[in-house]
Write a protein that holds these residues in place. Structure first.
Motif, PDB file in Angstrom:
ATOM      1  N   VAL A 110       1.661 -59.482  66.840  1.00 39.23           N
ATOM      2  CA  VAL A 110       2.103 -58.083  66.782  1.00 39.23           C
ATOM      3  C   VAL A 110       3.621 -58.008  66.877  1.00 39.23           C
ATOM      4  CG1 VAL A 110       2.049 -55.874  68.013  1.00 39.23           C
ATOM      5  CG2 VAL A 110      -0.041 -57.247  67.827  1.00 39.23           C
ATOM      6  N   ASP A 111       4.226 -57.248  65.979  1.00 39.74           N
ATOM      7  CA  ASP A 111       5.661 -56.962  66.116  1.00 39.74           C
ATOM      8  C   ASP A 111       5.915 -55.493  65.805  1.00 39.74           C
ATOM      9  OD1 ASP A 111       8.242 -57.495  66.851  1.00 39.74           O
ATOM     10  OD2 ASP A 111       8.674 -58.897  65.228  1.00 39.74           O
ATOM     11  N   ASP A 112       7.075 -55.010  66.263  1.00 40.19           N
ATOM     12  CA  ASP A 112       7.364 -53.582  66.050  1.00 40.19           C
ATOM     13  C   ASP A 112       7.750 -53.299  64.609  1.00 40.19           C
ATOM     14  OD1 ASP A 112       9.828 -54.913  66.333  1.00 40.19           O
ATOM     15  OD2 ASP A 112      10.785 -53.273  67.413  1.00 40.19           O
ATOM     16  N   VAL A 113       8.606 -54.167  64.032  1.00 38.21           N
ATOM     17  CA  VAL A 113       9.077 -53.933  62.666  1.00 38.21           C
ATOM     18  C   VAL A 113       8.949 -55.212  61.844  1.00 38.21           C
ATOM     19  CG1 VAL A 113      11.030 -53.242  61.223  1.00 38.21           C
ATOM     20  CG2 VAL A 113      10.735 -52.196  63.474  1.00 38.21           C
TER      21      VAL A 113
ATOM     22  N   LEU B 217       5.359 -60.447  69.773  1.00 42.69           N
ATOM     23  CA  LEU B 217       6.613 -61.183  69.621  1.00 42.69           C
ATOM     24  C   LEU B 217       7.693 -60.527  70.476  1.00 42.69           C
ATOM     25  CD1 LEU B 217       6.798 -62.121  65.832  1.00 42.69           C
ATOM     26  CD2 LEU B 217       5.719 -63.327  67.731  1.00 42.69           C
ATOM     27  N   GLN B 218       8.394 -61.358  71.210  1.00 40.92           N
ATOM     28  CA  GLN B 218       9.504 -60.883  72.029  1.00 40.92           C
ATOM     29  C   GLN B 218      10.677 -60.490  71.126  1.00 40.92           C
ATOM     30  OE1 GLN B 218       9.624 -60.234  75.081  1.00 40.92           O
ATOM     31  NE2 GLN B 218       8.719 -61.809  76.398  1.00 40.92           N
ATOM     32  N   PRO B 219      11.486 -59.505  71.478  1.00 37.28           N
ATOM     33  CA  PRO B 219      11.307 -58.686  72.670  1.00 37.28           C
ATOM     34  C   PRO B 219      10.529 -57.385  72.424  1.00 37.28           C
ATOM     35  CG  PRO B 219      13.493 -58.328  71.755  1.00 37.28           C
ATOM     36  CD  PRO B 219      12.807 -59.322  70.855  1.00 37.28           C
ATOM     37  N   ARG B 220      10.554 -56.852  71.208  1.00 36.64           N
ATOM     38  CA  ARG B 220      10.081 -55.477  71.051  1.00 36.64           C
ATOM     39  C   ARG B 220       8.615 -55.350  70.628  1.00 36.64           C
ATOM     40  NH1 ARG B 220      13.290 -51.476  73.102  1.00 36.64           N
ATOM     41  NH2 ARG B 220      12.356 -50.087  71.561  1.00 36.64           N
TER      42      ARG B 220
END
Ligand code: 5GP
Ligand code: MG
Length: 178
Positions: free
Chosen positions: A101-104, A38-41
């Protein structure tokens, strides 16, 4: 502002390695699986996973980027216009196993929007979620991750900063408490 390092470079390396092996356990050689950041991180997490998975498997792992700007449930309620990032999905997702996938992961609203955005491209066989950091206890929706880098118990006013050498100069995860 109080600052606490919750993952350093060594922890991050180990965590990414573990996530890769968990993904391989579920998806073997990735011949029917696709990773979508997922954008951006979320993209940074995908870049790392892709590199390590390809090293382990010795073959290409297909990855894409998804921008969810116009699928957010609050995008009409903002004062400033939202500027979208690129979506890069130049493959068929029909019948594939998709790992978002995402960072948080926090309230889960981003992932809900991500599912909407993704399903506009077709009908995958299965969709899973990988969250590098899971801020549990703050969910607004019944959304949980299948793969978790690290679970962090946070208050809603706290903030987790996920930093990468490519963008911030060093791999680390910091918890900021106001
Ligand atoms: P949610 O929509 O689940 O509330 O929030 C998830 C999205 O907001 C993710 O895409 C993530 O990038 C961002 N986010 C939420 N909380 C945090 C946080 O503490 N730190 C960072 N870096 N991003 C967050
Ligand atoms: Mg984000």
């Amino acid at each position: 502002m109080e600052k606490q390092i919750i993952l350093n470079k060594r922890h991050i390396d180990l965590t990414l390695k573990r996530l890769c092996y968990q993904l391989i356990e579920s998806h073997n050689d990735f011949s029917n699986a696709i990773i979508i950041g997922l954008q951006p991180r979320g993209i940074h997490v995908v870049t790392r996973l892709k590199k390590q998975l390809e090293e382990i498997l010795g073959k290409e792992v297909i990855c894409g980027n998804l921008d969810i700007t116009f699928y957010r449930d609050d995008f009409r309620r903002r004062e400033k216009p939202l500027i979208p990032s690129a979506t890069n999905i130049d493959f068929v997702i029909e019948g594939k196993n998709i790992i978002i996938v995402d960072d948080v992961l926090f309230t889960g609203r981003t992932i809900r929007a991500g599912l909407d955005a993704l399903l506009a491209f077709g009908r995958p066989a299965r969709v899973e979620l990988l969250a590098f950091i899971d801020r549990r206890f703050n969910r607004d929706l019944p959304i949980q991750a299948d793969y978790i880098g690290k679970t962090v118990d946070t208050l809603s006013e706290e903030r987790v900063s996920v930093e990468w050498s490519e963008t911030e100069g060093e791999d680390k995860v910091i918890l900021f408490t106001p």
